[in-house]
Design a protein around this motif. Structure first.
Motif, PDB file in Angstrom:
ATOM      1  N   ARG A  41     -17.148 -11.258  15.451  1.00  0.00           N
ATOM      2  CA  ARG A  41     -15.858 -11.352  16.151  1.00  0.00           C
ATOM      3  C   ARG A  41     -14.910 -10.341  15.542  1.00  0.00           C
ATOM      4  N   VAL A  42     -14.059  -9.772  16.385  1.00  0.00           N
ATOM      5  CA  VAL A  42     -13.014  -8.843  15.953  1.00  0.00           C
ATOM      6  C   VAL A  42     -11.709  -9.311  16.586  1.00  0.00           C
ATOM      7  N   TYR A  43     -10.653  -9.381  15.787  1.00  0.00           N
ATOM      8  CA  TYR A  43      -9.329  -9.659  16.348  1.00  0.00           C
ATOM      9  C   TYR A  43      -8.287  -8.913  15.544  1.00  0.00           C
ATOM     10  N   TYR A  44      -7.089  -8.786  16.112  1.00  0.00           N
ATOM     11  CA  TYR A  44      -6.040  -8.068  15.408  1.00  0.00           C
ATOM     12  C   TYR A  44      -4.688  -8.703  15.674  1.00  0.00           C
ATOM     13  N   LEU A  45      -3.808  -8.531  14.694  1.00  0.00           N
ATOM     14  CA  LEU A  45      -2.436  -9.030  14.760  1.00  0.00           C
ATOM     15  C   LEU A  45      -1.498  -7.837  14.883  1.00  0.00           C
ATOM     16  N   LEU A  65     -13.396  -9.231   6.827  1.00  0.00           N
ATOM     17  CA  LEU A  65     -12.902  -7.973   6.301  1.00  0.00           C
ATOM     18  C   LEU A  65     -11.571  -7.730   6.979  1.00  0.00           C
ATOM     19  N   ILE A  66     -10.508  -7.606   6.188  1.00  0.00           N
ATOM     20  CA  ILE A  66      -9.158  -7.425   6.708  1.00  0.00           C
ATOM     21  C   ILE A  66      -8.732  -5.982   6.445  1.00  0.00           C
ATOM     22  N   ILE A  67      -8.234  -5.319   7.496  1.00  0.00           N
ATOM     23  CA  ILE A  67      -7.871  -3.904   7.414  1.00  0.00           C
ATOM     24  C   ILE A  67      -6.461  -3.702   7.956  1.00  0.00           C
ATOM     25  N   ALA A  68      -5.680  -2.900   7.255  1.00  0.00           N
ATOM     26  CA  ALA A  68      -4.364  -2.478   7.754  1.00  0.00           C
ATOM     27  C   ALA A  68      -4.589  -1.232   8.605  1.00  0.00           C
ATOM     28  N   LEU A  69      -4.702  -1.397   9.910  1.00  0.00           N
ATOM     29  CA  LEU A  69      -4.912  -0.238  10.773  1.00  0.00           C
ATOM     30  C   LEU A  69      -3.679   0.644  10.819  1.00  0.00           C
ATOM     31  N   SER A  70      -2.512   0.013  10.723  1.00  0.00           N
ATOM     32  CA  SER A  70      -1.253   0.740  10.739  1.00  0.00           C
ATOM     33  C   SER A  70      -0.239  -0.065   9.933  1.00  0.00           C
ATOM     34  N   GLY A  71       0.633   0.624   9.228  1.00  0.00           N
ATOM     35  CA  GLY A  71       1.655  -0.066   8.457  1.00  0.00           C
ATOM     36  C   GLY A  71       1.078  -0.743   7.224  1.00  0.00           C
ATOM     37  N   SER A  72       1.770  -1.797   6.796  1.00  0.00           N
ATOM     38  CA  SER A  72       1.359  -2.474   5.566  1.00  0.00           C
ATOM     39  C   SER A  72       1.718  -3.951   5.618  1.00  0.00           C
ATOM     40  N   HIS A  87      -1.737  -5.652  -1.820  1.00  0.00           N
ATOM     41  CA  HIS A  87      -0.958  -4.896  -0.837  1.00  0.00           C
ATOM     42  C   HIS A  87      -1.905  -4.017  -0.037  1.00  0.00           C
ATOM     43  N   MET A  88      -1.896  -4.172   1.246  1.00  0.00           N
ATOM     44  CA  MET A  88      -2.773  -3.400   2.135  1.00  0.00           C
ATOM     45  C   MET A  88      -1.931  -2.373   2.888  1.00  0.00           C
ATOM     46  N   ASN A  89      -2.329  -1.093   2.779  1.00  0.00           N
ATOM     47  CA  ASN A  89      -1.572  -0.049   3.471  1.00  0.00           C
ATOM     48  C   ASN A  89      -2.407   1.190   3.801  1.00  0.00           C
ATOM     49  N   ARG A  90      -3.719   1.102   3.740  1.00  0.00           N
ATOM     50  CA  ARG A  90      -4.593   2.227   4.047  1.00  0.00           C
ATOM     51  C   ARG A  90      -5.666   1.779   5.040  1.00  0.00           C
ATOM     52  N   SER A  91      -5.860   2.561   6.096  1.00  0.00           N
ATOM     53  CA  SER A  91      -6.810   2.172   7.141  1.00  0.00           C
ATOM     54  C   SER A  91      -8.264   2.409   6.738  1.00  0.00           C
ATOM     55  N   TYR A  92      -8.501   3.026   5.602  1.00  0.00           N
ATOM     56  CA  TYR A  92      -9.873   3.245   5.133  1.00  0.00           C
ATOM     57  C   TYR A  92     -10.237   2.308   3.981  1.00  0.00           C
ATOM     58  N   TYR A  93      -9.424   1.281   3.763  1.00  0.00           N
ATOM     59  CA  TYR A  93      -9.742   0.208   2.827  1.00  0.00           C
ATOM     60  C   TYR A  93      -9.842  -1.088   3.614  1.00  0.00           C
ATOM     61  N   GLY A 111       5.824  -2.292  12.935  1.00  0.00           N
ATOM     62  CA  GLY A 111       4.744  -1.591  13.609  1.00  0.00           C
ATOM     63  C   GLY A 111       3.380  -1.773  12.985  1.00  0.00           C
ATOM     64  N   SER A 112       3.233  -2.700  12.051  1.00  0.00           N
ATOM     65  CA  SER A 112       1.931  -2.873  11.399  1.00  0.00           C
ATOM     66  C   SER A 112       0.922  -3.525  12.349  1.00  0.00           C
ATOM     67  N   VAL A 113      -0.342  -3.155  12.131  1.00  0.00           N
ATOM     68  CA  VAL A 113      -1.448  -3.740  12.882  1.00  0.00           C
ATOM     69  C   VAL A 113      -2.510  -4.141  11.862  1.00  0.00           C
ATOM     70  N   LEU A 114      -2.891  -5.418  11.876  1.00  0.00           N
ATOM     71  CA  LEU A 114      -3.895  -5.970  10.979  1.00  0.00           C
ATOM     72  C   LEU A 114      -5.121  -6.297  11.810  1.00  0.00           C
ATOM     73  N   MET A 115      -6.277  -5.764  11.424  1.00  0.00           N
ATOM     74  CA  MET A 115      -7.520  -6.062  12.129  1.00  0.00           C
ATOM     75  C   MET A 115      -8.440  -6.870  11.222  1.00  0.00           C
ATOM     76  N   VAL A 116      -9.124  -7.847  11.817  1.00  0.00           N
ATOM     77  CA  VAL A 116     -10.064  -8.681  11.083  1.00  0.00           C
ATOM     78  C   VAL A 116     -11.441  -8.573  11.736  1.00  0.00           C
TER      79      VAL A 116
END
Length: 144
Positions: A41-45, A65-72, A87-93, A111-116
């Motif tokens: 499953r994939v979802y985003y906030l 796996l939680i990723i900050a696609l944008s923002g922090s 603190h999450m702020n890189r889309s490659y972590y 403007g942050s986007v969090l993907m799980v």
């Protein structure tokens, strides 16, 4: 076979592959290769209002796996004994969160986007929503 209790130390930042290009970078994730589970499953906030908090639960079996696609944003992890804030702020972590770890997410930038990425499909029975119940069960598992 006894399963060992899950601890904050079982959660970790995973460096994701980056393909650099002057036209823009690309990051990809392959289940069971870059992360320790198949993606079910994939979802985003997004559009999280200022001051809002998300999370506030733990999962019995689900891995994420939680990723900050944008923002922090900040993620507080809690295994019933200790807490840490990441603190999450890189889309490659990506932050790998194992089962039986309580998470609270706050301090979202504009403007942050969090993907799980999740190891299982949605199952309401996999959640602990009551923190006191979670701590009691986590401590019982620790004593087993």
């Amino acid at each position: 076979m006894k399963e060992s209790p899950k601890l904050i130390s079982d959660c970790k930042i995973i460096d994701l592959p980056v393909v650099s290009n002057p036209k823009g970078n690309l990051t990809f994730i392959e289940g069971s290769r870059h992360i320790p589970f198949d993606i079910q499953r994939v979802y985003y906030l997004y559009d999280v209002p200022g001051g809002a908090e998300r999370g506030g639960h733990a999962h019995k079996e689900l891995q994420q796996l939680i990723i900050a696609l944008s923002g922090s944003f900040d993620i507080t992890l809690d295994d019933g004994k200790e807490k840490t804030v990441i603190h999450m702020n890189r889309s490659y972590y990506g932050l790998y969160v194992c089962p039986m770890v309580w998470r609270e997410i706050n301090n979202f930038s504009s403007g942050s986007v969090l993907m799980v990425l999740a190891s299982e499909k949605y199952d309401p029975d996999d959640y602990y929503h009551d923190y006191a119940e979670f701590v009691e069960i986590a401590q019982q598992k620790d004593r087993q």
